[in-house]
Design a protein around this motif. Structure first.
Motif: not given
Length: 626
Positions: A194-210
């Protein structure tokens, strides 16, 4: 057109697999809420589904009809043998060790089917080990002590391994698969579908991307989250690595470094609460430790592990002059809209566990809540996604169930032959009574057992004799099992096999051995933290006197910190050889403090760390002024 596309995607699942997978998923979910049948019949139904799905999978994926005869024969044998047990289980229990000839034939067939299903799903290593263990009692009378033993009669051995229904295939391991592991594998597969992988990837990008090392930090966060629900480090690498590794290479990470970061982070998902992959369910099943207790005890070790892995990423990024992903943007609105669908089930899990409900009951409502919450969204997932998730989860759980039955054969042999008691005593004798040497021996056995097969299997087998040995030497029950579990999990990263690093190196296009070595550096916490919590129980939230607890936490944090500095060769700036040696000395001094409980070593470690920090700060200032 959209309807046609959905139908075509559903047709990708062969109809036989679709029916069997849905039947297995729905049966196990119903069994959590309604008493469908007695325990032995339930276990046999679970085994029947496992064998059926594994062999059906081989049947439908084989193209040539001549090569489909073997899996078809296995399907028919699985239906016949488990069907026999299903209708005869009460009589079989009553005549255990005095079975009829037909009983014994069915028992042998079941053993062969379990071995073959395990081979098809996990390779040849575990089945070969199982066959050797089954033969051991018959050959043991010619072995020297302490390995000499006597075998039961052949009829009694077959009864003990399978058809007696008390040990072996139907022993203490298969119930763990049927009642705990399968349901959470189903839950994880449903979240992924149901797209959990994409959600966690977006969350990780927001938290740690910068952060410094952007994509590397993102890999650590996303892989820890996704790995927790997949239950498989190899699957986690394949899923998240396909996104994170190219991003890491794009910003300047070498292929070996990108693969190593992803491998270490993905493997760590297995110790990340609140799901912790599947090994935690195995521990709950065979030890009786409540699952809520296990995930609570795992919090500090998991934080320490990802602290060390994050440090590796941060220092490696500094070494390679890699910054954050400033140009990458995250659609926060999309993230917020999707959040309830994936965070909600975890909240449900924690609330129900805290309120004391059984793991089976919790798993059922985790699955149901994930479906219900997703349908509250505007972009509701199509039915095909839920079907694919349930069938995919059933197929993955079937392979694990078959391997659990295979491990049951080993455990029955070890118990029947007395080998478990002898190995437990042997560890004490080989270590000369020194706890640290005993821990090293057990760690080495776990690595050998776990490097080429499932970590769950390694934990089940080694814990049989390792945990009793450690308990005799004064280590607590929970600590003993946690120690074994950690090394079984992190054996997946160790060369020369290093399955997780192998997959990551292929995705990154780097050297396999170099990737495995770097992954071991990034994951060094997984090999050091178990020694720490054996000597410092507070790290597992076990009682300990306040001063020792405080020193243990400080020593653990700083030890992992300076060891990563020594491995990478970067702190505030690049380290010279003497600075790296200073960092290594500090880390080893703090690690030795845990074993020897020496205040001198603790203070010495602090001095090394302080000296390194002052040298690096001074060096950084000089570089800035130039």
């Amino acid at each position: 057109m959209e309807k046609g596309e959905k139908e075509s995607r559903l047709r990708k699942i062969p109809i036989l697999m679709l029916i069997a997978g849905l039947a297995m998923a729905l049966y196990h979910m119903a069994a959590t809420q309604v008493f469908l049948q007695p325990a032995k019949a339930h276990l046999n139904t679970h085994l029947g589904f496992c064998l059926l799905l594994v062999f059906l999978g081989k049947f439908v994926t084989t193209k040539e009809w001549s090569r489909r005869l073997w899996p078809l024969a296995l399907v028919l044998l699985a239906l016949a043998s488990t069907g026999y047990v299903q209708f005869q289980w009460e009589e079989l229990e009553n005549r255990a060790y005095f079975n009829t000839s037909l009983d014994l034939v069915v028992g042998v067939v079941l053993v062969v089917l379990v071995l073959e299903a395990t081979r098809q799903d996990f390779g040849i290593t575990l089945p070969i080990l199982t066959v050797l263990m089954i033969l051991y009692p018959f050959l043991g009378k010619s072995f020297p002590e302490p390995f000499r033993c006597q075998a039961l009669d052949l009829d009694q051995t077959i009864s003990n391994l399978s058809i007696g229904l008390a040990n072996g295939i139907y022993g203490i391991v298969l119930p763990t698969s049927a009642n705990y592991i399968f349901l959470f594998v189903l839950f994880g597969a449903l979240l992924q579908a149901m797209g959990g992988t994409r959600f966690f990837m977006l969350l990780a990008r927001l938290v740690a991307g910068r952060m410094q090392g952007g994509p590397g930090m993102m890999a650590v966060v996303s892989s820890s989250l996704v790995g927790s629900i997949t239950g498989s480090a190899a699957a986690n690498v394949a899923i998240t690595g396909s996104f994170t590794i190219p991003m890491m290479k794009k910003v300047g990470y070498l292929p070996e470094h990108a693969g190593a970061i992803e491998a270490a982070a993905s493997n760590g998902g297995q110790i990340m609460p609140p799901i912790m992959g599947i090994v935690a369910f195995g521990m709950a099943g065979i030890t009786g430790i409540p699952y809520l207790t296990i995930i609570t005890m795992a919090v500090v070790p998991a934080l320490l592990y990802f602290w060390a892995t994050g440090l590796y990423v941060y220092f490696r990024a500094g070494h390679l002059q890699i910054k954050g992903m400033e140009k990458e943007k995250v659609d926060v609105k999309e993230l917020l809209l999707a959040m309830p669908s994936f965070i909600g089930p975890f909240v449900v899990i924690l609330i129900l566990l805290i309120r004391g409900y059984s793991v089976m009951y919790v798993a059922f409502w985790a699955i149901i809540s994930s479906i219900l919450i997703s349908y509250l969204r505007k972009d509701r997932p199509p039915l095909r996604m839920i079907v694919q998730g349930l069938v995919g989860g059933a197929r993955a759980g079937a392979g694990i169930g078959a391997s659990a039955a295979c491990v049951g054969l080993i455990m029955a042999t070890v118990t029947m032959s007395g080998l478990g008691v002898k190995l437990s005593s042997g560890i004490q004798a080989w270590s000369g009574g020194y706890l640290f040497l005993a821990l090293v021996i057990i760690a080495a056995i776990c690595v050998v057992m776990g490097c080429g097969g499932p970590s769950l299997t390694a934990y089940f087998i080694v814990s049989m004799f390792a945990a009793p040995a450690l308990m005799k030497m004064g280590v607590g029950f929970e600590q003993s099992h946690f120690f074994t579990m950690f090394f079984a999990v992190f054996a997946f990263l160790t060369p020369p096999v290093a399955v997780v690093a192998l997959i990551a190196s292929k995705l990154a296009g780097g050297s396999y051995i170099k990737t495995a070595i770097e992954a071991t550096k990034a994951a060094i916490g997984g090999f050091i933290i178990p020694f720490m919590f054996v000597y410092c129980p507070i790290l597992l939230l076990q009682p300990q006197e306040p001063l020792g607890a405080l020193q243990g936490i400080v020593a653990g944090i700083l030890c992992l910190f300076v060891l990563e500095v020594a491995f990478v060769g970067y702190y505030f700036t690049h380290c010279s050889l003497s600075e790296r040696l200073l960092a290594a000395a500090g880390g080893l001094s703090l690690l030795a403090y845990f074993v020897l409980q020496s205040q001198t070593l603790f203070l010495g470690g602090l001095i090394f760390v302080a000296g390194l920090t002052l040298l690096q700060r001074h060096k950084k200032r000089l570089l800035v002024t130039l």
